[in-house]
Write a protein that holds these residues in place. Sequence first.
Motif, mmCIF file in Angstrom:
data_model
loop_
_atom_site.group_PDB
_atom_site.id
_atom_site.type_symbol
_atom_site.label_atom_id
_atom_site.label_comp_id
_atom_site.label_asym_id
_atom_site.label_seq_id
_atom_site.Cartn_x
_atom_site.Cartn_y
_atom_site.Cartn_z
ATOM 1 N N GLU A 1 0.857 -1.184 0.000
ATOM 2 C CA GLU A 1 0.000 0.000 0.000
ATOM 3 C C GLU A 1 0.891 1.231 0.000
ATOM 4 O O GLU A 1 1.816 1.359 0.807
ATOM 5 N N LEU B 1 0.605 5.586 -0.814
ATOM 6 C CA LEU B 1 -0.194 6.769 -1.169
ATOM 7 C C LEU B 1 -1.669 6.414 -1.354
ATOM 8 O O LEU B 1 -2.336 6.868 -2.274
ATOM 9 N N GLY B 2 -2.137 5.531 -0.475
ATOM 10 C CA GLY B 2 -3.554 5.187 -0.471
ATOM 11 C C GLY B 2 -3.956 4.150 -1.508
ATOM 12 O O GLY B 2 -5.125 3.792 -1.614
ATOM 13 N N GLU B 3 -3.014 3.660 -2.279
ATOM 14 C CA GLU B 3 -3.342 2.632 -3.282
ATOM 15 C C GLU B 3 -2.541 1.378 -3.014
ATOM 16 O O GLU B 3 -1.392 1.442 -2.562
ATOM 17 N N THR B 4 -3.156 0.227 -3.316
ATOM 18 C CA THR B 4 -2.462 -1.042 -3.148
ATOM 19 C C THR B 4 -2.090 -1.579 -4.521
ATOM 20 O O THR B 4 -2.932 -1.670 -5.409
#
Lengths: 331, 196
Positions: free
Chosen positions: A242, A244-247
């Motif tokens: 994960e 910057l808020g993305e996986t």
Amino acid sequence: MSQKAMELVCPAGTPAALRTAVDAGADTIYCGFRDQTNARNFPGLNFSRKEMQQGIEYAGKNGSKVLVAVNTFAQAGNMDLWYKAIDDVAASDAHAIILADIGLLDYAASKHPDLRVHLSVQAAAANADMINYYAREFGAKRVVLPRVLTVQEIAAINKEISCETEVFIFGGLCVMAEGRCSLSSYCTGKSPNINGVCSPPGSVKYEDHGTHLESTLEGITINQYPKGEAAAYPTLCKGRFESLGETGYVFEDPVSLNAAQILPQLQEAGVTALKIEGRQRGKAYMAQVVKSFRQAVDAVAAGRSIDLDALLAPMTEGQKSTKGSYQKTWR
Amino acid sequence: MSNGTVRSFPPIVARFTRYLPLLPLERLIAEVANRVAGQHPEFFDRLDDYAKKSFVIVPTDLDWVACMTFHNEKVQLRLSRSLESFPNRDVTVTAPFLSLVSLLDGEEDGDALFFSRDLTIEGDTEAVLALRNALDDAEIDFVHECSAIAGPLSRPLESGGKRFIEALKKSAFMRGAQEESPSHPTMDGMPGPYPT
């Protein structure tokens, strides 16, 4: 029009795998001793000195040659293990030694001037000046190119160097800093560069949670595979994290290199030898991948082509493949 | 040879194996395993210190599990109906029975089975790698080794056994696990965060 086929260089982690590769049509087989002098130092893998000599004899009887990889970087204060490995290769009937460490290259050139030397991919020699330096100073006869170059760049390099080039055509991919990657060291204290192990298996755990399979390295989650999704090796560079808020796969996706479709371009670029990755793989991999590429390389030499994608798909990491840097489009 | 098509026995086979007496089966498998071990002393050399570990094999489509340990270069085998019979196991390897046989024969690649999720491993990863590599190097022919203990009947048993296994692999009787597995895409550019 028919032309000389490129040399097919195949991996072997055990004597049985070596015989399988020879029988499947390998021109050359590369392997290593059972210690940290080679970059695939995994449990149950690799060759004793006696097994190596027997393998060399088996290959020789069947028209193939053996290269011995001593391609890790020697540890200060413990050089003898690496010197002994070089001495033993020189005393054997191996066709060549594969080296990366500049000190070991110097040792080999000084002590065994008749020993044919190939420069390992671990040396990360990615331009003509570097390659010419190794050829001039240590007599390297061939360089294994890092997997960061386009076909056009390889062609340009080949015009400016005097030694042969060998390129990877199939198998696992490293993040683009071969010989310099410290991801595994950072997490486990061991690396492919010195200990011969990326993600040492003693630090790897798999746990099936029913809904997903989790792989961890030294307690750090590398990936969680939902049911039905293809799995990959537990290396940090292929981890799903994960950020910057993305996986997602922040370094690189878990895929294998497959350059079967661009063999004619590699031949045109002046490449001498084609390398298959995977000394850690079993006999079934050797049989299928080597046999397939034997057909493909011969077909290219005869001016024909063969589609190997479907045949080789099950052998690829994450069951996906890429042409990698050879046809990179992201720069 | 791996063709990416892993097949499992249908549930009726598991139900049938539930009624097989385990003790004779256990002795039979142990005899075969020790015959193989006797012929491949290099197996223990390659397995090295990991011979002290316990390996539990779980055929997903049968109704028993096997626990294998080694002592003085001999194989010790125990069968059970339940994985819980072996709480102190070091390694658990799980796959359909015929995949395990193909792996043993060197016809399937362990990594490929792992990538496709047809094989899972849990526990001591070093030990399972050592076992896999030692077995792969031993060049075992499963049906040949099983047949060999039949003495004068070994040759017809072997040829019949091989035909049977091949027929099973191709049979519609077997369920294709691959049907639910992911496709095999080719990625044109370098994957990852890079714009392609």
